[in-house]
Motif scaffolding. Structure first.
Motif, PDB file in Angstrom:
ATOM      1  N   ALA A  78       0.846  -1.191   0.000  1.00 53.23           N
ATOM      2  CA  ALA A  78       0.000   0.000   0.000  1.00 53.23           C
ATOM      3  C   ALA A  78       0.883   1.242   0.000  1.00 53.23           C
ATOM      4  CB  ALA A  78      -0.927   0.008   1.216  1.00 53.23           C
ATOM      5  N   ALA A  79       0.279   2.371  -0.367  1.00 57.47           N
ATOM      6  CA  ALA A  79       1.010   3.643  -0.385  1.00 57.47           C
ATOM      7  C   ALA A  79       0.069   4.773  -0.013  1.00 57.47           C
ATOM      8  CB  ALA A  79       1.624   3.896  -1.761  1.00 57.47           C
ATOM      9  N   ALA A  80       0.634   5.821   0.571  1.00 57.96           N
ATOM     10  CA  ALA A  80      -0.144   7.002   0.947  1.00 57.96           C
ATOM     11  C   ALA A  80       0.663   8.249   0.653  1.00 57.96           C
ATOM     12  CB  ALA A  80      -0.517   6.945   2.432  1.00 57.96           C
ATOM     13  N   CYS A  81      -0.042   9.352   0.467  1.00 55.76           N
ATOM     14  CA  CYS A  81       0.627  10.644   0.251  1.00 55.76           C
ATOM     15  C   CYS A  81      -0.266  11.736   0.812  1.00 55.76           C
ATOM     16  CB  CYS A  81       0.885  10.873  -1.238  1.00 55.76           C
ATOM     17  SG  CYS A  81       1.823  12.397  -1.568  1.00 55.76           S
ATOM     18  N   GLY A  82       0.128  12.295   1.942  1.00 55.16           N
ATOM     19  CA  GLY A  82      -0.655  13.341   2.584  1.00 55.16           C
ATOM     20  C   GLY A  82      -0.162  14.723   2.206  1.00 55.16           C
ATOM     21  N   HIS A  83      -0.969  15.443   1.407  1.00 60.73           N
ATOM     22  CA  HIS A  83      -0.652  16.821   1.030  1.00 60.73           C
ATOM     23  C   HIS A  83       0.746  16.938   0.417  1.00 60.73           C
ATOM     24  CE1 HIS A  83      -4.358  17.869   2.744  1.00 60.73           C
ATOM     25  NE2 HIS A  83      -4.064  19.042   3.268  1.00 60.73           N
ATOM     26  N   GLY A  84       1.032  16.112  -0.595  1.00 68.13           N
ATOM     27  CA  GLY A  84       2.353  16.152  -1.211  1.00 68.13           C
ATOM     28  C   GLY A  84       2.364  16.146  -2.726  1.00 68.13           C
ATOM     29  N   LEU A  85       1.312  15.639  -3.370  1.00 65.66           N
ATOM     30  CA  LEU A  85       1.320  15.521  -4.832  1.00 65.66           C
ATOM     31  C   LEU A  85       1.434  16.881  -5.519  1.00 65.66           C
ATOM     32  CD1 LEU A  85      -1.436  12.799  -5.467  1.00 65.66           C
ATOM     33  CD2 LEU A  85       1.060  12.504  -5.418  1.00 65.66           C
ATOM     34  N   GLN A  86       0.997  17.939  -4.867  1.00 65.65           N
ATOM     35  CA  GLN A  86       1.053  19.271  -5.487  1.00 65.65           C
ATOM     36  C   GLN A  86       2.486  19.757  -5.682  1.00 65.65           C
ATOM     37  OE1 GLN A  86      -0.036  18.610  -2.455  1.00 65.65           O
ATOM     38  NE2 GLN A  86       0.490  20.202  -0.974  1.00 65.65           N
ATOM     39  N   PHE A  87       3.463  19.053  -5.103  1.00 62.63           N
ATOM     40  CA  PHE A  87       4.858  19.440  -5.269  1.00 62.63           C
ATOM     41  C   PHE A  87       5.546  18.698  -6.415  1.00 62.63           C
ATOM     42  CE2 PHE A  87       4.286  20.111  -0.544  1.00 62.63           C
ATOM     43  CZ  PHE A  87       4.215  21.492  -0.632  1.00 62.63           C
ATOM     44  N   LYS A 129       2.010  -3.625  -5.373  1.00 56.54           N
ATOM     45  CA  LYS A 129       1.609  -4.958  -5.775  1.00 56.54           C
ATOM     46  C   LYS A 129       0.203  -4.910  -6.375  1.00 56.54           C
ATOM     47  CE  LYS A 129       4.250  -7.131  -2.019  1.00 56.54           C
ATOM     48  NZ  LYS A 129       4.151  -7.940  -0.776  1.00 56.54           N
ATOM     49  N   PRO A 130      -0.180  -5.908  -7.175  1.00 57.83           N
ATOM     50  CA  PRO A 130      -1.552  -5.954  -7.698  1.00 57.83           C
ATOM     51  C   PRO A 130      -2.573  -5.849  -6.561  1.00 57.83           C
ATOM     52  CG  PRO A 130      -0.198  -7.587  -8.786  1.00 57.83           C
ATOM     53  CD  PRO A 130       0.642  -7.024  -7.675  1.00 57.83           C
ATOM     54  N   LYS A 131      -3.564  -4.996  -6.766  1.00 60.06           N
ATOM     55  CA  LYS A 131      -4.623  -4.707  -5.796  1.00 60.06           C
ATOM     56  C   LYS A 131      -4.123  -3.920  -4.590  1.00 60.06           C
ATOM     57  CE  LYS A 131      -7.691  -8.493  -7.098  1.00 60.06           C
ATOM     58  NZ  LYS A 131      -8.553  -9.607  -6.615  1.00 60.06           N
ATOM     59  N   GLY A 132      -2.868  -3.419  -4.662  1.00 58.70           N
ATOM     60  CA  GLY A 132      -2.373  -2.563  -3.597  1.00 58.70           C
ATOM     61  C   GLY A 132      -3.136  -1.256  -3.554  1.00 58.70           C
ATOM     62  N   ARG A 133      -3.420  -0.764  -2.354  1.00 57.07           N
ATOM     63  CA  ARG A 133      -4.212   0.462  -2.199  1.00 57.07           C
ATOM     64  C   ARG A 133      -3.325   1.705  -2.134  1.00 57.07           C
ATOM     65  NH1 ARG A 133      -9.539  -0.295   1.568  1.00 57.07           N
ATOM     66  NH2 ARG A 133     -10.526  -1.940   0.329  1.00 57.07           N
ATOM     67  N   PHE A 134      -3.851   2.789  -2.703  1.00 63.68           N
ATOM     68  CA  PHE A 134      -3.158   4.083  -2.680  1.00 63.68           C
ATOM     69  C   PHE A 134      -4.166   5.150  -2.294  1.00 63.68           C
ATOM     70  CE2 PHE A 134      -1.905   7.886  -5.397  1.00 63.68           C
ATOM     71  CZ  PHE A 134      -0.983   8.377  -4.483  1.00 63.68           C
ATOM     72  N   ALA A 135      -3.829   5.977  -1.327  1.00 67.54           N
ATOM     73  CA  ALA A 135      -4.678   7.087  -0.912  1.00 67.54           C
ATOM     74  C   ALA A 135      -3.844   8.349  -0.821  1.00 67.54           C
ATOM     75  CB  ALA A 135      -5.329   6.783   0.440  1.00 67.54           C
ATOM     76  N   ALA A 136      -4.397   9.458  -1.311  1.00 66.64           N
ATOM     77  CA  ALA A 136      -3.658  10.722  -1.297  1.00 66.64           C
ATOM     78  C   ALA A 136      -4.612  11.882  -1.046  1.00 66.64           C
ATOM     79  CB  ALA A 136      -2.931  10.931  -2.627  1.00 66.64           C
ATOM     80  N   SER A 137      -4.088  12.929  -0.430  1.00 70.37           N
ATOM     81  CA  SER A 137      -4.857  14.153  -0.206  1.00 70.37           C
ATOM     82  C   SER A 137      -4.038  15.338  -0.667  1.00 70.37           C
ATOM     83  CB  SER A 137      -5.208  14.310   1.281  1.00 70.37           C
ATOM     84  OG  SER A 137      -4.018  14.507   2.044  1.00 70.37           O
ATOM     85  N   ILE A 138      -4.733  16.392  -1.089  1.00 70.62           N
ATOM     86  CA  ILE A 138      -4.048  17.652  -1.422  1.00 70.62           C
ATOM     87  C   ILE A 138      -4.922  18.813  -0.939  1.00 70.62           C
ATOM     88  CG2 ILE A 138      -2.885  16.664  -3.437  1.00 70.62           C
ATOM     89  CD1 ILE A 138      -5.406  19.251  -4.202  1.00 70.62           C
ATOM     90  N   PRO A 139      -4.303  19.926  -0.562  1.00 77.18           N
ATOM     91  CA  PRO A 139      -5.075  21.110  -0.197  1.00 77.18           C
ATOM     92  C   PRO A 139      -5.405  21.892  -1.469  1.00 77.18           C
ATOM     93  CG  PRO A 139      -2.745  21.490   0.204  1.00 77.18           C
ATOM     94  CD  PRO A 139      -2.866  20.088  -0.337  1.00 77.18           C
ATOM     95  N   PRO A 140      -6.671  22.006  -1.874  1.00 82.33           N
ATOM     96  CA  PRO A 140      -6.996  22.705  -3.114  1.00 82.33           C
ATOM     97  C   PRO A 140      -6.767  24.203  -3.006  1.00 82.33           C
ATOM     98  CG  PRO A 140      -8.998  22.169  -1.933  1.00 82.33           C
ATOM     99  CD  PRO A 140      -7.870  21.500  -1.181  1.00 82.33           C
TER     100      PRO A 140
END
Length: 245
Positions: free
Chosen positions: A82-91, A107-118
């Protein structure tokens, strides 16, 4: 909380925290492993990594922090559950490349969650304005980043955000707007936590610990002048995406 709930880190998992900053997500994810498995937090800001390592120190958590670019992850394919990204993709200057890298290492079916401040978040709270003004007065304005405009345009649009994740190879993706009220114990708590946010922490890099402390204390006094003593809340808005490889 939305990211942690979706990722569902469990004992035995290997989890990647992207743009980990001061370990805001990394440490809770590591706790959820109950000593079995591993969480790796990656970031390009050495100052953030230093704060994260100090925060995790002495807790006997299965966690490591590495200096690494999300657009060039130095891990084999399919190496994380699994992977996560809290308020980072905007960079990310190249959002598509970064998302493809995340998909590659999952991995197959691995979960990914991310947040960004709009960009269209709620009107700044007086505490936020006071904190910003204190930093700007002491350290100057944050540098503009025109190279990130294209990424920001995608992330600010829920439909385009979802489409970008699907285009990176994820088999499922959905995004939503989340409104929250963040609680702060005191002006000092607010200043300490916000001082670790990249926009402010980047301006503290290169300063001695003593000077850093003085800048944050000065900002805390400015916040206290508008909030008073004791706890308070500030409104926030985030775009949250949930995806599966």
């Amino acid at each position: 909380d939305a990211l942690l709930d979706y990722v569902r880190a469990r004992p035995g998992m290997r989890v990647l925290d992207l743009c980990c900053g001061p370990g805001t997500l990394t440490i809770p994810l590591a706790r959820d492993l109950n000593g079995v498995g591993e969480v790796i937090g990656v970031d390009l800001a050495d100052g953030m990594l230093e704060i994260a390592r100090k925060a995790a120190g002495g807790r006997s958590l299965p966690v490591r922090f590495l200096h690494m670019d999300v657009e060039q992850l130095q891990f084999p394919a399919a190496s994380f559950d699994a992977a996560a990204c809290g308020h980072g993709l905007q960079f990310l200057a190249n959002l598509g490349r970064g998302l493809r890298e995340v998909r590659r290492v999952l991995k197959p079916k691995g979960r990914f969650a991310a947040s960004i401040p709009p960009s269209d978040g709620p009107e700044p709270n007086p505490a936020v304005l006071a904190f910003r003004a204190s930093f700007d007065k002491r350290l100057g304005l944050a540098k503009s980043q025109p190279e990130l405009a294209a990424t920001r345009a995608v992330l600010d649009d829920i439909d385009r955000f979802t489409a970008a994740v699907l285009a990176a190879g994820f088999r499922f993706a959905e995004a939503e707007v989340v409104e929250v009220e963040t609680s702060w114990e005191s002006a000092e708590h607010f200043a300490e936590m916000n001082g670790s946010w990249w926009t402010f922490a980047s301006r503290l890099e290169g300063l001695s610990d003593h000077v850093r402390g003085l800048v944050v204390k000065e900002a805390a006094r400015a916040v206290r002048a508008v909030t008073g003593d004791g706890p308070f809340t500030t409104p926030a808005r985030a775009h949250v995406v949930r995806a599966e490889a």
